[in-house]
Design a protein around this motif. Sequence first.
Motif: not given
Length: 158
Positions: A120-128
């Motif tokens: 993707y060219g980026f990292v998927i982050d999701f834990i907040d």
Amino acid sequence: MKNRHFKKSKKWICVTIIIFMLILDISSKYWITKYIQLYETKKIFSILNLFHIHNYGAAFSLLSQQRGWEIWFLSIVSILTILIATRIIIKSNNKEIKKIIAYSFIIAGAIGNLINRIIYGFVIDFIDLHIHNWHFATFNIADCSIFLGIIILVRTNY
């Protein structure tokens, strides 16, 4: 004969940790992209949200404002980390199981984030994680794996 058996079990420990953490990381990122829109927040607990974002940089969005070179730089850093950690595991003493486990977690996390960067060219982050209006940096399972590996390493050396 005993030493040979341990070498095999050392390999299986590494492979098992890496595969387990990669499955967890990849499946969680897939689930997030499928069920939570970009920048959407889902409250889980009073201190935990799922918040879908794309991180173009490293930890704490370091280098995320750059213009493309950071993807290559961070990918090279990930590859070097994987290679160095693998070499450390291979050369490790048979009794250094905590060290082997720690580097296996680090390898798994580096691979998980590297896969995102390549695809993707980026990292998927999701834990907040947050306390009221103060939010820690948003992260993912691969980041947790790297962090866990570092904690085990620090505890092993002290």
